[in-house]
Enzyme design. Structure first.
Site, mmCIF file in Angstrom:
data_model
loop_
_atom_site.group_PDB
_atom_site.id
_atom_site.type_symbol
_atom_site.label_atom_id
_atom_site.label_comp_id
_atom_site.label_asym_id
_atom_site.label_seq_id
_atom_site.Cartn_x
_atom_site.Cartn_y
_atom_site.Cartn_z
ATOM 1 N N LYS A 1 55.638 -3.517 39.664
ATOM 2 C CA LYS A 1 55.830 -4.158 38.885
ATOM 3 C C LYS A 1 55.282 -5.751 38.913
ATOM 4 O O LYS A 1 55.937 -6.098 39.582
ATOM 5 C CB LYS A 1 56.833 -3.821 37.235
ATOM 6 N N ARG B 1 58.197 10.029 35.212
ATOM 7 C CA ARG B 1 58.521 11.554 35.588
ATOM 8 C C ARG B 1 59.163 12.921 36.369
ATOM 9 O O ARG B 1 59.237 13.533 35.961
ATOM 10 C CB ARG B 1 57.060 11.576 35.417
HETATM 11 N N1 BES Z 1 59.595 2.893 33.023
HETATM 12 C C1 BES Z 1 58.242 2.672 32.656
HETATM 13 C C2 BES Z 1 58.287 2.459 31.214
HETATM 14 C C3 BES Z 1 57.868 1.732 30.347
HETATM 15 C C4 BES Z 1 57.453 0.488 30.116
HETATM 16 C C5 BES Z 1 59.243 1.612 29.322
HETATM 17 C C6 BES Z 1 57.591 -0.702 29.423
HETATM 18 C C7 BES Z 1 59.541 -0.089 28.613
HETATM 19 C C8 BES Z 1 58.982 -1.272 28.533
HETATM 20 C C9 BES Z 1 57.340 3.810 33.547
HETATM 21 O O1 BES Z 1 58.476 4.217 34.399
HETATM 22 C C10 BES Z 1 55.975 3.401 34.188
HETATM 23 O O2 BES Z 1 56.086 1.793 35.024
HETATM 24 N N2 BES Z 1 55.121 3.525 33.623
HETATM 25 C C11 BES Z 1 54.119 3.335 33.742
HETATM 26 C C12 BES Z 1 52.899 4.200 34.327
HETATM 27 C C13 BES Z 1 51.676 4.307 34.729
HETATM 28 C C14 BES Z 1 52.486 4.364 36.072
HETATM 29 C C15 BES Z 1 51.216 5.776 35.204
HETATM 30 C C16 BES Z 1 53.466 2.851 33.107
HETATM 31 O O3 BES Z 1 53.478 3.132 31.938
HETATM 32 O O4 BES Z 1 52.382 1.340 33.278
HETATM 33 ZN ZN ZN Z 2 58.047 3.138 36.451
#
Ligand code: BES
Ligand code: ZN
Ligand code: ZN
Length: 493
Positions: free
Chosen positions: A275, A349
Site C-alpha cells: 500500500k 479474505r
Molecule cells: N484492509 C484492506 C481494506 C481496507 C481499505 C480497510 C480501507 C479499511 C479501509 C484490505 O485488506 C485491502 O487492502 N483490500 C484491497 C483489495 C484489493 C487488493 C482487491 C482493496 O480494497 O484495495
Molecule cells: Zn490488504
C-alpha cells in the site's frame, strides 16, 4: 472521562446536583423543564426568548439559577437543544446523550442530572437505554499514550443522574457500551503493542474473567491444522499469528449455534502488493472485525442469551520479508481448495476463509463475519454504512434488523454469481482477486468468502464505519466499535 451513570425514578428537581440538563424542542422548553421553570419564575423561558435560543440539535445555553427555594437547588441549568420533536428518533436521544456528557465535562461540572428525553414518545425503557448508551459512548476517550505533560485532561470524573429512567435499561446500556468501548480500545492500540500474540492474550484474559471457553492456537498448530491460506498471509511477519476461539454456552443446552468471525489483521501493509504510505495510515484498524466480535462476546457473557455463540479470529500481520508470500504463490486452504495469489493486499479474505471453514466444520448453524475487507465498499457506501452480503435471505434479514435496532447502518449489496467467473484461476481452484479490474471489488470479495461455506453466511464489510479520522456524534477519532451493538442484538433476539 470516568463517567458514572445513576438511574433514578425521581424527577429532575428531586435529584440534588449542581447542574440540571433540560431539553429544548423547537425552541420550547420540555415538559420537565417547564415544571422546573415554574419554581424559578419562568427564568428559563425568559432566557430562551430574550436570547432567541432556537435549540437546534446540540446547541446549548448555560443559565445560572438563583435558587429562591429554602433547600439548595441546582446552581445552573444547561438548556440542551434537541431540534424538532417531530421526526426525532431514539438515535436523536443517543446522540444527545453523547453530546451532553461532552458538554458537561467541557464546562467542568463533576455531577449533573439530566431528564430522560423522549420517554413520552418511546417509553421509559427505550429512551433511558438510548440516552445512557449515548452518554457512555460519547464519554469515551483514548489517551493511554498521552503523558500528563501533554496537557490532556485525562480521567476526569463525572457522575450523571438520569431522572425518571429505567434502571434495568441503564444497566444494559452499561454492558453494551462497555463492550463497544472495549472494541474501540483494541482498534486504537498501536500495532506494535497489539500484535497477534497480544490480541490472543487479551482474548484469553477476557475469557478467564468472564467464564468463556477459550482455545488459542500458535503458528505450529495453525500450520498443522492445515490453515494454509491463513498461514500464507501470516508468514511474512516476525510477529507470529494466533488462531483465537472463544465459546459462550448458555446454561441450558442451546438449539442453535451462531458463529461470529472477525478479521484480525493487526496491521496491513499490503505485503508485496504494498500500500502507498497514505493507505497505511489507518491500517491498524484492520482488526476491527476481530475487535467487534471480541467486544460482543464480552457483553454476551454478561447478558447470557439462550443460544450458543462461538467466536473465531485468525490474527496475523500482513508484512514484507524474505518469508512473506508473493504474487503468484498458490496456497492450500483448510477446505482443500487451492488459491492463486494475485494480490497480497487481498489478504483478509485468505485469513477469513480458513476461519469460516473451521467454524462451519465445528457445527455452526449460521455464520456472521465482520471485516474491514475492501476499499471498494467504502467507495460504494461511504464511511457511515457497512455493506451486507448474504447467501441466505432469512439470516440476512435477521442481521439487518438487528443492526437497525442497534442504530448501526448496514445496506445490502448483491452476491452476484455471474461475477464469480472473475475469480476462476487457470492455475489453481480460485484466485484471490480479479487481478486487473477494480469493478465490484466489494462483491467479488464477498463471493470469494461465499465459496467456503454452504451454511447461512452474512458478511459485513465494515471497512468504512470501523474507523474514523474525524470525531463523530458518538465518539472521538479512531476505532468506532462498529458491529458490536449489532452482534449483541442479533444474538439476543
Ligand atoms: N484492509 C484492506 C481494506 C481496507 C481499505 C480497510 C480501507 C479499511 C479501509 C484490505 O485488506 C485491502 O487492502 N483490500 C484491497 C483489495 C484489493 C487488493 C482487491 C482493496 O480494497 O484495495
Ligand atoms: Zn490488504
Ligand atoms: Zn486488510
Amino acid at each position: 472521562m470516568e463517567l458514572t451513570l445513576k438511574s433514578a425514578r425521581r424527577s429532575v428537581d428531586e435529584i440534588p446536583a449542581p447542574l440540571v440538563v433540560l431539553g429544548v424542542w423547537g425552541g420550547e422548553l420540555s415538559e420537565e423543564g417547564q415544571k422546573l421553570d415554574g419554581k424559578y419564575r419562568k427564568a428559563l423561558t425568559r432566557f430562551i426568548q430574550e436570547l432567541h435560543f432556537k435549540g437546534d440539535f446540540g446547541e446549548t445555553l448555560l443559565v445560572p439559577l438563583a435558587s429562591r427555594r429554602e433547600e439548595a437547588g441546582p446552581g445552573f441549568a444547561l438548556l440542551f437543544g434537541l431540534g424538532k420533536k417531530r421526526g426525532a428518533s431514539l438515535e436523536t436521544v443517543r446522540k444527545a446523550g453523547a453530546k451532553l456528557v461532552q458538554e458537561i465535562s467541557r464546562l467542568g461540572f463533576k455531577e449533573a442530572v439530566a431528564e430522560t428525553f423522549l420517554a413520552d414518545k418511546f417509553g421509559k425503557k427505550e429512551a433511558s437505554y438510548a440516552l445512557a448508551e449515548g452518554a457512555l459512548l460519547g464519554g469515551y476517550e483514548w489517551n493511554k499514550y498521552k503523558t500528563s505533560n501533554s496537557g490532556s485532561r485525562r480521567g476526569e470524573k463525572l457522575r450523571l443522574w438520569l431522572a425518571r429512567s429505567s434502571g434495568p435499561a441503564v444497566d444494559r446500556a452499561e454492558v453494551v457500551a462497555e463492550a463497544v468501548n472495549y472494541a474501540r480500545d483494541l482498534v486504537n492500540e498501536p500495532p506494535n503493542v497489539l500484535t497477534p500474540v497480544e490480541l490472543a492474550r487479551r482474548a484469553g484474559e477476557m475469557a478467564q474473567e468472564l467464564g468463556l471457553g477459550v482455545e488459542i492456537w500458535d503458528e505450529d498448530q495453525i500450520q498443522k491444522a492445515g490453515m494454509g491460506a491463513f498461514y500464507g498471509v501470516a508468514r511474512g511477519s516476525a510477529n507470529p499469528p494466533r488462531f483465537i476461539q472463544l465459546t459462550y454456552k448458555p446454561q441450558n443446552p442451546a438449539e442453535r449455534v451462531i458463529a461470529m468471525v472477525g478479521k484480525g489483521l493487526t496491521f496491513d501493509t499490503g505485503g508485496y502488493s504494498l500500500k502507498p504510505s497514505e493507505g497505511q495510515i489507518t491500517m491498524k484498524c484492520d482488526m476491527a472485525g476481530a475487535a467487534a466480535v471480541l467486544g460482543a462476546m464480552r457483553a454476551i457473557a454478561r447478558l447470557k442469551p439462550p443460544v450458543e455463540v462461538r467466536a473465531y479470529v485468525a490474527a496475523a500481520e500482513n508484512m514484507i520479508s524474505g518469508a512473506a508470500y508473493r504474487v503468484s504463490d498458490v496456497l492450500t486452504s483448510l477446505s482443500g481448495k487451492t488459491i492463486e495469489v494475485l494480490n497480497t493486499d487481498a489478504e483478509g479474505r485468505l485469513t477469513l476463509i480458513d476461519a469460516i471453514t473451521h467454524a462451519d466444520r465445528q457445527g455452526a448453524d449460521a455464520i456472521v463475519e465482520l471485516s474491514t475487507l475492501t476499499g471498494a465498499c467504502v467507495v460504494a457506501l461511504g464511511e457511515k454504512i457497512a455493506g451486507l452480503f448474504a447467501n441466505d435471505s432469512r439470516w440476512a434479514r435477521q442481521v439487518q434488523e438487528a443492526a437497525e435496532r442497534a442504530g448501526e447502518k448496514v445496506w445490502p449489496l448483491p452476491m452476484e454469481e455471474e461475477y464469480l467467473e472473475s475469480l476462476k484461476s487457470s492455475t489453481a481452484d480460485l484466485k484471490n482477486t480479479h487481478g486487473r479490474s477494480r469493478y465490484a471489488g466489494a462483491i467479488t470479495a464477498a463471493l470469494f468468502l461465499g465459496e467456503f461455506t454452504d451454511k447461512p453466511l452474512v458478511h459485513l464489510d465494515i471497512a468504512g464505519p470501523a474507523y474514523t479520522e474525524k470525531s463523530h456524534a458518538l465518539g472521538p477519532v479512531g476505532g468506532t466499535g462498529f458491529g458490536v451493538r449489532t452482534l449483541i442484538e442479533l444474538v439476543e433476539k
